[in-house]
Design an enzyme around this catalytic site. Sequence first.
Site, short mmCIF file in Angstrom:
data_model
loop_
_atom_site.label_atom_id
_atom_site.label_comp_id
_atom_site.label_asym_id
_atom_site.label_seq_id
_atom_site.Cartn_x
_atom_site.Cartn_y
_atom_site.Cartn_z
N ASP A 1 0.84 -1.22 -0.02
CA ASP A 1 0.17 0.11 0.08
C ASP A 1 1.00 1.28 -0.10
OD1 ASP A 1 -2.86 1.06 0.48
OD2 ASP A 1 -1.78 2.07 1.97
N GLU B 1 14.10 -15.67 -0.64
CA GLU B 1 14.15 -16.57 0.39
C GLU B 1 13.30 -17.77 0.29
OE1 GLU B 1 14.25 -15.36 4.34
OE2 GLU B 1 15.91 -13.76 4.04
C1 NOJ Z 1 -4.27 3.11 -0.70
C2 NOJ Z 1 -5.56 2.27 -0.37
O1 NOJ Z 1 -5.83 1.44 -1.57
C3 NOJ Z 1 -6.60 2.98 0.10
O2 NOJ Z 1 -7.97 2.49 0.23
C4 NOJ Z 1 -6.38 3.74 1.32
O3 NOJ Z 1 -7.14 4.48 1.88
C5 NOJ Z 1 -4.86 4.15 1.24
N1 NOJ Z 1 -3.87 3.57 0.63
C6 NOJ Z 1 -4.20 4.57 2.91
O4 NOJ Z 1 -3.94 3.13 3.26
#
Ligand code: NOJ
Length: 528
Positions: free
Chosen positions: A204, A245
């Site tokens: 993310d 790994e």
């Molecule tokens: C990207 C994620 O896809 C989204 O849903 C989220 O709100 C933000 N990152 C923060 O984690």
Amino acid sequence: MLVSTSEWWRSAVIYQVYPRSFADADGDGVGDVDGIRAHLGHLRDLGVDAIWMSPWYPSPMADAGYDVADFRDIDPVFGTLAKAEALIEEAHSVGIRLIVDIVPNHISSEHPWFKAALASPDAPERDYFWFRPGKGANGDEMPTNWRGEFGGTTWTRTPDGLWYLHLFTPEQPDLNWDHPDVRAEFESILRFWFDRGVDGIRIDSAALLFKDKTLPEVREGEPHPFHDLDEVHDVYRAWRRVADEYAGDRALIGEVWMPEVERFANYLRPDELHAAFNFDFLGCAWEPRLMRECVDRTLDAHRAVGAPATWVLSNHDVTRHVTRYGRLDTTFSFDNNLDGTTVDLSLGTRRARAAALLSLSLPGGTYIYQGEELGLWENENIPPESYQDPMWARRGHSRDGCRVPLPWSADEPPFGFSSGDPWLPQPPEWKDLTASAQTGDPNSMLELYRAAIARRRLEDGLHRPAMAWLDLGPEVLAYTRGDRFACVINMSGSPIPLPDHETTLLASGPLDGDRLPQDTAVWLRLTA
Ligand code: NOJ
């Protein structure tokens, strides 16, 4: 059984499960792991290679689970760790890999680290975050005026007078990636999930981890203080070593929103991530010249680093593409809010069908967001008081419209999703879009996706990087792959003649004799 094909991630079809909205087995109106297990057959029949699971960890749900309180467990609303382990095994037994979502930029304010950091100014955990004094005589002005990723401010003051940084909501404090404990903790979390057999990690907000410690303001023409700092690549090199790994080609897939393709491609160098989402394609207008340029730009950038491209039409953050492609302005950008503008859903659906054949036949991996295989559109009729997305308050746009629970069966909500009330309302019109209503209907979106993915498996050329444009005029996208396989998409305003072909393998809509109608795509076997 899971067949171990090396570098599977180079041309995989990966299906995003948004667990809150996939299927609810316990009747609380929120989807769960048992619901996913009960519907694995849908994914097997669809033919996908892998599932990417949006966060399922314990979370106060300030951002629908992207505020993680414990990366080594499952939130009770979704199930238990034992159930998650059972799902990984069951998915593998039907040949489907599983990718988990890791959120390294921030954690929940309820995570034990942040609670300890708040409890005492001397806690060592303070250094895991960005606590800073404020500006002004009394320190009551924020350390910077950085604008948050959801809009709004990025600092919150604590009772002892310091401020902490959060690029998203105050419930998502940013981690300090300069601290070795933070790095060690995430490498250990990767191992925790790899040890449980997961096949990949979706990362993310992958480009946001590092911040300029001198805290400059964001200024045009100067290096950005928190987007894409060079130090981030060290972290992904270390993660790649962890992934390597493990046997079985474990993949790292980055969420990298980055306008400059060269900077984007840096994340995909051979010792970093395996793949990253192509938001350039997702945001591109339904327009032949722009689409072709986007495809070329994408392929050139990936070729330079030897990484596979990805093709993404929708996800849980963006307006569903049936709706986007039915608007006059078919682009997507968070800075260009088109909510509530006129939509022609039948036009959007026709284009979405053609887009499916496009995204499933370009070189690289293809991502399907749950419900796109059913042709779902954005629910723009959710009453604002039902919105749960924290973006709504900060930016006046809610992502809930694309997060509505899936319709599985029956003629009215909750359409087999749950025995209770779904956490977001489903449009009654979805009665024609349930998985069971579409099954067996050769004209349905679901059967189109099934047929396209099945054909993709058979076509060797679709699993190799080569592709060549065919020139059928400026308003037609046409290209060949492998053994006389061609995809032709008519983006002009009138039907066009098809090139000489032996067979029509698949079409996104009815042909007009030997001509291809507008906003229609076809897969052909060309004449030898
Ligand atoms: C990207 C994620 O896809 C989204 O849903 C989220 O709100 C933000 N990152 C923060 O984690």
